[in-house]
Scaffold this motif. Structure first.
Motif, PDB file in Angstrom:
ATOM      1  N   ALA A   1      58.235 -27.818 -19.904  1.00  0.00           N
ATOM      2  CA  ALA A   1      56.924 -27.528 -20.486  1.00  0.00           C
ATOM      3  C   ALA A   1      56.997 -27.485 -22.011  1.00  0.00           C
ATOM      4  CB  ALA A   1      56.390 -26.200 -19.945  1.00  0.00           C
ATOM      5  N   MET A   2      58.070 -26.911 -22.539  1.00  0.00           N
ATOM      6  CA  MET A   2      58.220 -26.846 -23.996  1.00  0.00           C
ATOM      7  C   MET A   2      58.453 -28.231 -24.602  1.00  0.00           C
ATOM      8  SD  MET A   2      57.739 -23.844 -25.126  1.00  0.00           S
ATOM      9  CE  MET A   2      56.686 -23.157 -23.902  1.00  0.00           C
ATOM     10  N   VAL A   3      59.195 -29.087 -23.895  1.00  0.00           N
ATOM     11  CA  VAL A   3      59.384 -30.466 -24.371  1.00  0.00           C
ATOM     12  C   VAL A   3      58.034 -31.176 -24.414  1.00  0.00           C
ATOM     13  CG1 VAL A   3      60.355 -32.722 -23.764  1.00  0.00           C
ATOM     14  CG2 VAL A   3      61.796 -30.696 -23.695  1.00  0.00           C
TER      15      VAL A   3
ATOM     16  N   LEU B   1      56.246 -32.729 -27.782  1.00  0.00           N
ATOM     17  CA  LEU B   1      55.839 -34.126 -27.883  1.00  0.00           C
ATOM     18  C   LEU B   1      54.336 -34.257 -28.103  1.00  0.00           C
ATOM     19  CD1 LEU B   1      58.017 -35.722 -25.067  1.00  0.00           C
ATOM     20  CD2 LEU B   1      58.363 -35.873 -27.535  1.00  0.00           C
ATOM     21  N   GLU B   2      53.579 -33.345 -27.498  1.00  0.00           N
ATOM     22  CA  GLU B   2      52.123 -33.418 -27.585  1.00  0.00           C
ATOM     23  C   GLU B   2      51.593 -32.852 -28.902  1.00  0.00           C
ATOM     24  OE1 GLU B   2      48.670 -31.133 -25.191  1.00  0.00           O
ATOM     25  OE2 GLU B   2      50.124 -32.220 -23.945  1.00  0.00           O
ATOM     26  N   LYS B   3      52.097 -31.684 -29.296  1.00  0.00           N
ATOM     27  CA  LYS B   3      51.539 -30.998 -30.465  1.00  0.00           C
ATOM     28  C   LYS B   3      52.489 -31.001 -31.646  1.00  0.00           C
ATOM     29  CE  LYS B   3      48.856 -28.342 -27.302  1.00  0.00           C
ATOM     30  NZ  LYS B   3      49.214 -27.751 -26.080  1.00  0.00           N
ATOM     31  N   GLY B   4      53.771 -30.830 -31.387  1.00  0.00           N
ATOM     32  CA  GLY B   4      54.782 -30.950 -32.427  1.00  0.00           C
ATOM     33  C   GLY B   4      54.789 -29.892 -33.517  1.00  0.00           C
ATOM     34  N   THR B   5      54.145 -28.756 -33.305  1.00  0.00           N
ATOM     35  CA  THR B   5      54.143 -27.721 -34.339  1.00  0.00           C
ATOM     36  C   THR B   5      55.428 -26.898 -34.268  1.00  0.00           C
ATOM     37  OG1 THR B   5      53.042 -26.108 -32.929  1.00  0.00           O
ATOM     38  CG2 THR B   5      51.616 -27.550 -34.243  1.00  0.00           C
ATOM     39  N   LEU B   6      55.688 -26.175 -35.330  1.00  0.00           N
ATOM     40  CA  LEU B   6      56.893 -25.349 -35.412  1.00  0.00           C
ATOM     41  C   LEU B   6      56.934 -24.317 -34.290  1.00  0.00           C
ATOM     42  CD1 LEU B   6      59.444 -24.555 -36.961  1.00  0.00           C
ATOM     43  CD2 LEU B   6      58.015 -23.017 -38.331  1.00  0.00           C
ATOM     44  N   ARG B   7      55.782 -23.801 -33.931  1.00  0.00           N
ATOM     45  CA  ARG B   7      55.707 -22.799 -32.857  1.00  0.00           C
ATOM     46  C   ARG B   7      56.292 -23.343 -31.552  1.00  0.00           C
ATOM     47  NH1 ARG B   7      50.268 -21.605 -29.832  1.00  0.00           N
ATOM     48  NH2 ARG B   7      51.076 -20.329 -28.161  1.00  0.00           N
TER      49      ARG B   7
END
Length: 176
Positions: A141-143, A147-153
């Protein structure tokens, strides 16, 4: 279903005579005694002429939830940890499947299937496998989030989830 299988362990009786009773429970007992004494269990002198304890990847000495081990007996800690991580298997799989499904019911069914699958339930006698299996859907889910949002969070979330997977004491699942 898993709770029914593990209830004897919660009560302090061993349901399985195999690896839990002969390997993991004595090792957890040693780790608990060392932590209660205020020491990090680096070396186990009770096996042959001794062996590195902290170097054994299946012991999970530095896994964050291991800090609760001194609060319980070894068998009870193993049982509670297994029950908790079986629940986390379902929760994290639901989170992952919810990203791919428009329907909550479908995600819930998939999470229940993962939680109750023979792949996991048949490995209850190997507690580190269950602990590690909980983090696999979270890493996926984090990957996806990265890939989808790419923010630092999300990158930090991926880093944390991989860290938990690596520390969770079953390197083979982490390698997969």
């Amino acid at each position: 279903f898993t709770g029914v299988l593990l209830w004897p362990l919660v009560l302090g009786r061993s349901l399985y005579w195999g690896d839990i009773a002969l390997y993991f429970e004595p090792m957890q007992r040693f780790a608990t005694a060392e932590m209660r004494a205020g020491r990090i269990p680096l070396w186990n002198p009770y096996i042959l002429c001794g062996q590195p304890f902290v170097g054994n990847p299946q012991m999970g000495v530095f896994y964050p939830l291991s800090m609760f081990a001194p609060l319980f007996s070894a068998s009870r800690f193993i049982a509670l940890s297994t029950i908790t991580h079986m629940f986390l298997c379902g929760l994290f799989m639901y989170y992952y499947l919810r990203k791919w499904s428009h329907y909550r019911t479908s995600a819930l069914c998939g999470a229940l299937v993962y939680m109750g699958s023979t792949c996991l339930v048949s490995r209850i006698q190997f507690p580190p496998m269950i602990v590690s299996a909980a983090y696999c859907p979270l890493v996926l889910a984090m990957v996806d989030n990265c890939l989808e949002k790419g923010t630092l969070r999300y990158w930090l979330g991926l880093t944390r989830s991989i860290g938990l997977l690596v520390l969770s004491a079953h390197p083979q699942i982490a390698y997969l």
